[in-house]
Motif scaffolding. Structure first.
Motif, PDB file in Angstrom:
ATOM      1  N   LEU A   1       0.747 -94.277 -47.154  1.00 38.03           N
ATOM      2  CA  LEU A   1       1.271 -95.282 -46.223  1.00 38.03           C
ATOM      3  C   LEU A   1       1.089 -96.697 -46.771  1.00 38.03           C
ATOM      4  N   THR A   2      -0.103 -97.001 -47.250  1.00 39.20           N
ATOM      5  CA  THR A   2      -0.358 -98.382 -47.690  1.00 39.20           C
ATOM      6  C   THR A   2       0.407 -98.688 -48.976  1.00 39.20           C
ATOM      7  N   GLU A   3       0.532 -97.690 -49.839  1.00 40.56           N
ATOM      8  CA  GLU A   3       1.286 -97.934 -51.069  1.00 40.56           C
ATOM      9  C   GLU A   3       2.742 -98.278 -50.730  1.00 40.56           C
ATOM     10  N   GLN A   4       3.325 -97.482 -49.840  1.00 39.97           N
ATOM     11  CA  GLN A   4       4.711 -97.745 -49.456  1.00 39.97           C
ATOM     12  C   GLN A   4       4.822 -99.042 -48.659  1.00 39.97           C
ATOM     13  N   ALA A   5       3.820 -99.307 -47.812  1.00 37.59           N
ATOM     14  CA  ALA A   5       3.860-100.519 -46.981  1.00 37.59           C
ATOM     15  C   ALA A   5       3.881-101.784 -47.833  1.00 37.59           C
ATOM     16  N   GLY A   6       3.253-101.715 -48.999  1.00 37.49           N
ATOM     17  CA  GLY A   6       3.244-102.874 -49.886  1.00 37.49           C
ATOM     18  C   GLY A   6       4.538-103.062 -50.652  1.00 37.49           C
ATOM     19  N   LYS A   7       5.390-102.006 -50.625  1.00 41.37           N
ATOM     20  CA  LYS A   7       6.631-102.066 -51.412  1.00 41.37           C
ATOM     21  C   LYS A   7       7.862-102.323 -50.559  1.00 41.37           C
TER      22      LYS A   7
ATOM     23  N   TYR B   1      16.593 -95.697 -37.817  1.00 40.16           N
ATOM     24  CA  TYR B   1      15.283 -95.512 -38.449  1.00 40.16           C
ATOM     25  C   TYR B   1      15.163 -94.200 -39.212  1.00 40.16           C
ATOM     26  N   GLY B   2      15.907 -93.193 -38.772  1.00 43.35           N
ATOM     27  CA  GLY B   2      15.661 -91.828 -39.234  1.00 43.35           C
ATOM     28  C   GLY B   2      15.524 -91.728 -40.738  1.00 43.35           C
ATOM     29  N   GLY B   3      14.372 -91.254 -41.203  1.00 43.63           N
ATOM     30  CA  GLY B   3      14.156 -91.056 -42.633  1.00 43.63           C
ATOM     31  C   GLY B   3      13.923 -92.341 -43.393  1.00 43.63           C
ATOM     32  N   ASN B   4      13.336 -93.338 -42.748  1.00 42.64           N
ATOM     33  CA  ASN B   4      13.143 -94.589 -43.485  1.00 42.64           C
ATOM     34  C   ASN B   4      12.018 -94.451 -44.521  1.00 42.64           C
ATOM     35  N   PRO B   5      11.953 -95.367 -45.486  1.00 44.41           N
ATOM     36  CA  PRO B   5      11.019 -95.195 -46.602  1.00 44.41           C
ATOM     37  C   PRO B   5       9.564 -95.011 -46.168  1.00 44.41           C
ATOM     38  N   LEU B   6       9.137 -95.779 -45.155  1.00 44.84           N
ATOM     39  CA  LEU B   6       7.738 -95.713 -44.729  1.00 44.84           C
ATOM     40  C   LEU B   6       7.406 -94.330 -44.170  1.00 44.84           C
ATOM     41  N   ALA B   7       8.231 -93.850 -43.247  1.00 51.20           N
ATOM     42  CA  ALA B   7       7.971 -92.548 -42.626  1.00 51.20           C
ATOM     43  C   ALA B   7       8.044 -91.431 -43.659  1.00 51.20           C
ATOM     44  N   CYS B   8       9.038 -91.496 -44.547  1.00 50.65           N
ATOM     45  CA  CYS B   8       9.216 -90.397 -45.505  1.00 50.65           C
ATOM     46  C   CYS B   8       8.146 -90.396 -46.599  1.00 50.65           C
ATOM     47  N   ALA B   9       7.610 -91.567 -46.928  1.00 48.50           N
ATOM     48  CA  ALA B   9       6.510 -91.596 -47.903  1.00 48.50           C
ATOM     49  C   ALA B   9       5.323 -90.807 -47.351  1.00 48.50           C
ATOM     50  N   VAL B  10       5.038 -90.993 -46.061  1.00 45.39           N
ATOM     51  CA  VAL B  10       3.933 -90.249 -45.439  1.00 45.39           C
ATOM     52  C   VAL B  10       4.312 -88.781 -45.279  1.00 45.39           C
ATOM     53  N   GLY B  11       5.548 -88.528 -44.803  1.00 45.06           N
ATOM     54  CA  GLY B  11       5.994 -87.149 -44.602  1.00 45.06           C
ATOM     55  C   GLY B  11       5.946 -86.329 -45.879  1.00 45.06           C
ATOM     56  N   THR B  12       6.278 -86.949 -46.982  1.00 47.97           N
ATOM     57  CA  THR B  12       6.249 -86.239 -48.270  1.00 47.97           C
ATOM     58  C   THR B  12       4.827 -85.831 -48.620  1.00 47.97           C
ATOM     59  N   LYS B  13       3.882 -86.713 -48.347  1.00 50.70           N
ATOM     60  CA  LYS B  13       2.472 -86.393 -48.636  1.00 50.70           C
ATOM     61  C   LYS B  13       1.983 -85.275 -47.709  1.00 50.70           C
ATOM     62  N   VAL B  14       2.356 -85.350 -46.433  1.00 44.74           N
ATOM     63  CA  VAL B  14       1.990 -84.267 -45.495  1.00 44.74           C
ATOM     64  C   VAL B  14       2.532 -82.935 -46.014  1.00 44.74           C
ATOM     65  N   MET B  15       3.789 -82.948 -46.410  1.00 45.12           N
ATOM     66  CA  MET B  15       4.442 -81.729 -46.896  1.00 45.12           C
ATOM     67  C   MET B  15       3.729 -81.192 -48.136  1.00 45.12           C
ATOM     68  N   ASP B  16       3.393 -82.058 -49.084  1.00 43.35           N
ATOM     69  CA  ASP B  16       2.695 -81.637 -50.306  1.00 43.35           C
ATOM     70  C   ASP B  16       1.396 -80.906 -49.962  1.00 43.35           C
ATOM     71  N   ILE B  17       0.688 -81.439 -48.987  1.00 46.48           N
ATOM     72  CA  ILE B  17      -0.618 -80.856 -48.645  1.00 46.48           C
ATOM     73  C   ILE B  17      -0.445 -79.566 -47.849  1.00 46.48           C
ATOM     74  N   VAL B  18       0.399 -79.613 -46.806  1.00 48.79           N
ATOM     75  CA  VAL B  18       0.491 -78.478 -45.877  1.00 48.79           C
ATOM     76  C   VAL B  18       1.196 -77.274 -46.503  1.00 48.79           C
ATOM     77  N   ALA B  19       2.199 -77.513 -47.333  1.00 48.49           N
ATOM     78  CA  ALA B  19       2.984 -76.391 -47.864  1.00 48.49           C
ATOM     79  C   ALA B  19       2.278 -75.642 -48.992  1.00 48.49           C
ATOM     80  N   ALA B  20       1.146 -76.168 -49.473  1.00 49.98           N
ATOM     81  CA  ALA B  20       0.434 -75.484 -50.564  1.00 49.98           C
ATOM     82  C   ALA B  20      -0.130 -74.157 -50.055  1.00 49.98           C
ATOM     83  N   PRO B  21       0.061 -73.047 -50.827  1.00 54.58           N
ATOM     84  CA  PRO B  21      -0.392 -71.733 -50.370  1.00 54.58           C
ATOM     85  C   PRO B  21      -1.885 -71.710 -50.007  1.00 54.58           C
ATOM     86  N   ASP B  22      -2.702 -72.381 -50.795  1.00 53.19           N
ATOM     87  CA  ASP B  22      -4.139 -72.386 -50.494  1.00 53.19           C
ATOM     88  C   ASP B  22      -4.426 -73.041 -49.152  1.00 53.19           C
ATOM     89  N   PHE B  23      -3.657 -74.083 -48.838  1.00 59.33           N
ATOM     90  CA  PHE B  23      -3.865 -74.760 -47.560  1.00 59.33           C
ATOM     91  C   PHE B  23      -3.533 -73.810 -46.411  1.00 59.33           C
TER      92      PHE B  23
END
Ligand SMILES: *Cc1c(COP(=O)(O)O)cnc(C)c1O
Length: 394
Positions: A55-61, A273-295
């Motif tokens: 979030l903060t990385e995207q917020a700065g950009k 708003y749908g799919g704006n950079p800020l929301a999707c930057a966070v959503g992508t990170k959520v997806m990376d973590i949650v979709a991992a088989p170990d998770f």
């Protein structure tokens, strides 16, 4: 004086000022174990370091541009969702109800383009919840939600839970789609049996209509699979997502096959708003973590532990609880006393739960809660049950 916040909610007398993982801190300093996670929104708990970083990385950009332009963060998340699911394409929204709007529009447009403009009917189920827009309240059809809001959007019918004959009767030559939550959330954590989801898929194929799954609450790892329908091995044509996908940032999505989405060409739908950079930057990170088989394996292990403990809790407090149901970390405690009494006793014991219909108390904890937090939740729920028994006895 009329409240400055429109009083459409009966709010609990709690004001949270900070969140840390599975914990919420009240203004007075009390710490609550959060087994509600903002109604399945805070999938990774509060203040997750990786989400703060995204979030903060995207917020700065760059926060927002417009869907008039390419949005790489949106593209990245869409690619991941397409890779991980039945879907060929994704539209991003800001909420579940907006996802419902598009799912309904998409199904109707599909048949319109096929030269069947009369096929507008959406068959849904009693006890369902799909949001608060006109389409969503018409779909759920509950008296409480539709009363007083003018003419109901036409084309929606509801079938009683488990009424097979009623379902077959509801499907006519004007039906476009069946809309169902694989696990009803607001309706009281009612999982649809796997064979019924399979039966719905077969029925839709046989009748040439679309199957829409509402995974706004049960999706994004909540049941121990990325999406709940994976347990049954059936795939929808269209799926609504929201809540957990943003991990706390307002984000939703509609996923669809290329065929089902065929009518949605340029200019037919949109969102500021749908799919704006800020929301999707966070959503992508959520997806990376949650979709991992170990998770997801860990979610299932935690779900087992919590479920076992809850079975014990119910068995030792038969005057308070009737049973446990649900899938993964989407759990309902069917109550014998009023469910709000259990939720309120939980507040006193420092554990947050969420009421649902059918006199159920919902547990929708962060998917990454620790084993110690599960034990702590069980002991706080135990304390709530004892407090209720004591009150009954006196
Ligand atoms: C919460 C919910 C919705 C509505 O989502 P909002 O973001 O509140 O609009 C729709 N469907 C289901 C199954 C839900 O749980």
């Amino acid at each position: 004086m009329f409240p400055s916040v429109l009083p459409t909610y009966n709010r609990a007398p709690l004001t949270f000022v900070k969140g840390e993982g599975s914990w919420l801190v009240e203004a007075d300093g009390r710490r609550f174990l959060d087994m509600g996670a903002g109604i399945a929104v805070n999938a990774l708990g509060h203040a997750h370091p990786a989400l703060i970083a995204a979030l903060t990385e995207q917020a700065g950009k760059l926060w927002h541009t417009s869907n008039l332009y390419n949005i790489p963060q949106q593209q990245a998340l869409a690619d991941k969702l397409v890779d991980a699911t039945f879907a060929d394409t994704v539209f991003f929204t800001n909420s579940g109800t907006e996802s419902c709007e598009l799912a309904v529009k998409m199904a109707r447009k599909y048949f319109y383009e096929k030269g069947q403009p009369d096929r507008i009917g959406i068959v849904a189920f009693e006890g369902a919840f799909h949001g608060r827009s006109h389409a969503a309240i018409a779909a759920a059809g509950s008296e409480k939600m539709v009363k007083g809001f003018g003419p109901l959007l036409p084309g929606f019918t509801q079938v009683a839970w488990g009424d097979h004959d009623g379902l077959h009767a509801a499907i006519t030559d004007t039906t476009a789609a069946i809309l169902i939550e694989p696990v009803q959330g607001e309706g009281g954590i009612r999982p649809v049996p796997d064979q019924c989801l399979k039966g719905l898929r077969d029925l839709c194929d046989e009748k040439g209509i679309l199957l829409i799954f509402d995974e706004v609450q049960c999706g994004m790892g909540r049941t121990g699979k990325l999406f709940a329908h994976e347990w049954a091995g059936v795939e929808p044509d269209i799926m609504m997502v929201a809540k957990g996908i943003g991990g706390g940032v307002p984000l939703g999505a509609v996923l669809a096959t290329q065929d089902a989405a065929g009518g949605m060409t340029a200019g037919t739908h949109g969102s500021t708003y749908g799919g704006n950079p800020l929301a999707c930057a966070v959503g992508t990170k959520v997806m990376d973590i949650v979709a991992a088989p170990d998770f997801l394996n860990a979610v299932n292990a935690k779900a087992c532990k919590l479920r076992q403990g809850l079975e014990g809790l119910v068995a030792s407090h038969p005057d308070v609880f009737e049973g446990v149901r649900g899938v993964g970390l989407m759990i309902g405690l069917k109550c014998k006393v009023a469910n709000m009494d259990v939720v309120t006793a939980g507040y006193d014991a420092g554990v947050i739960t969420v009421p649902a219909a059918d006199n159920v108390v919902r547990l929708l904890p962060p998917l990454n809660l620790s084993d110690e937090e599960i034990s702590e939740a069980l002991s706080r729920l135990q304390a709530s049950a004892v407090a209720i028994e004591t009150a009954i006895a006196s």
